[in-house]
Structures are given as C-alpha cells and as structure tokens.
Scaffold this active site. Structure first.
Site, mmCIF file in Angstrom:
data_model
loop_
_atom_site.group_PDB
_atom_site.id
_atom_site.type_symbol
_atom_site.label_atom_id
_atom_site.label_comp_id
_atom_site.label_asym_id
_atom_site.label_seq_id
_atom_site.Cartn_x
_atom_site.Cartn_y
_atom_site.Cartn_z
ATOM 1 C CE LYS A 1 10.308 -9.108 16.038
ATOM 2 N NZ LYS A 1 9.394 -10.261 15.814
ATOM 3 C CG HIS B 1 9.736 -5.192 17.226
ATOM 4 N ND1 HIS B 1 10.792 -4.938 16.379
ATOM 5 C CD2 HIS B 1 8.829 -5.897 16.507
ATOM 6 C CE1 HIS B 1 10.524 -5.443 15.188
ATOM 7 N NE2 HIS B 1 9.346 -6.039 15.236
#
Length: 217
Positions: A103, A105
C-alpha cells in the site's frame, strides 16, 4: 488413529476443505486430492479450524507467546481464528498478515495488524505445504523484519518430496532452522479412508501418487 485426528479429517471433509479428484497444486504437480482452506465459509467452521490449530500449538510449543503470521490470502482467516482460539484458552497473542500489493497511501507498507518488534518470535500458520513454495515466499516477505520464525503450522503434511527426496516440510525446516508441524498427515487421511470400502479408488490414487512423489525418509 488418535480420536482428534479422525475428528479433524471428518471436519475437513464435511466442510469441503478436503476434496478428491484431479487438481493442480501451486507446485505444478497433478494431485489426486486437494486441501483448500479457502472453502471455509462459515463462522462455525473457521472457529473449529482455529481450535484444532490452537490444540496443535499448545501441544508443540506450549504457552509460549509468539506473533502469528497469516500469509495472504488463505492464511489471514487462519491466523485470526487461531489467535481467538488461543485467547479463549488464556494465551493472548498478536497477529498480522501481508498485502499482496504494498500500500502506497495511508499507513502504507506490506503488513496489516501487529508490527513485530525486534527479536520477537513469529509463528506462520498456513493451510498446507506441497513443495514448500509458499513458505519460501513468506520467508522472503518476512525478511524485512528483524524477527525470527519459531515454527510453522499447517493443516496437513502431504509427505511429498520437495527439491530432494526428503519431504518438503523437512527441507523447509532444515533450510530455515525451524520446525514445521501439522495437525494430520496424508497417511492419517489414508488410514481414515480405508475404514470405508467405498473410498477404495481414492485410496489407490493417493497411494499411486505417493509412490512417485512421496518423500523417501
């Protein structure tokens, strides 16, 4: 055969986790039976699965506190269910799992859940080991942590050879220096099937498969 092993195999079969037919394993081998934790579909089923793993955990490593790691995707519900089962028996352990894609963010990173601290002991919970491919992938993912894998627990030891004539489970244990435990193995499954004459064809197919791919130990 111990009663809990028979109970576990019956559970796997009734839940659709243990199937017989023609399948292709992650290793690429054509196999006559398949163990798929992805077929656990209800709360009661995942609860029972966690209880069997917890029983094996206490039997093999006792009340030692570790960190459970469930490889995405099938290992995720296993890790959660085992953590719950252990907690119900007085051992509260943290757990975490990985994302298939990191991921970029929010909190970011590849891991979700508990963040293991330096030198903490990790226990990997998987569904099955065929050639050791998935465990080696997990070890690569976990290599970014300064923690040590204490053990691996799987549902079934398929007793298949890995890169050598030894079993994949034995090879993984020797390669990385930790034990690999299973609730039952394929010979327990054969013994269970042989109690019912209607299973003769499945028994013969599994035995023939093991004659070619079984570990020589």
């Amino acid at each position: 055969m111990e009663s809990y092993k028979r109970e576990f195999i019956q559970f796997l079969e009734s839940a659709g986790v243990l199937k017989f037919g023609d399948f292709t394993a992650k290793s690429g081998r054509k196999i006559p039976y398949f163990i798929n934790a992805g077929d656990i579909k209800t709360g009661e089923q995942i609860q029972k699965l966690g209880e069997f793993y917890a029983k094996a955990y206490f039997e093999k490593i006792g009340n030692k506190t570790t960190v459970l790691y469930g490889p995405a995707y099938k290992g995720i519900p296993i890790a959660v269910s085992v953590a719950v089962a252990l907690a119900k028996n007085g051992l509260d352990v943290p757990f975490f799992f990985n994302r298939k894609e990191e991921k970029d963010h929010g909190e970011g990173g590849v891991f979700v859940g508990y963040k293991p601290r330096d030198n903490e002991k990790i226990v990997i919970v998987e569904d099955v080991i065929t050639a050791g491919t998935a465990i080696r992938e997990s070890m690569e993912i976990l290599s970014s942590l300064n923690s040590k894998v204490e053990a691996v627990f799987v549902m079934v030891d398929r007793k298949e050879k890995g890169k050598t004539e030894k079993s994949a489970m034995a090879e993984v244990g020797e390669e990385f220096g930790f034990p690999v435990y299973s609730v039952v193995d394929v010979y327990d499954i054969i013994e269970y099937l042989e109690e019912d004459e209607s299973n003769r064809e499945n028994v013969e197919r599994i035995k023939n498969y093991l004659a070619v791919n079984g570990a020589k130990e």
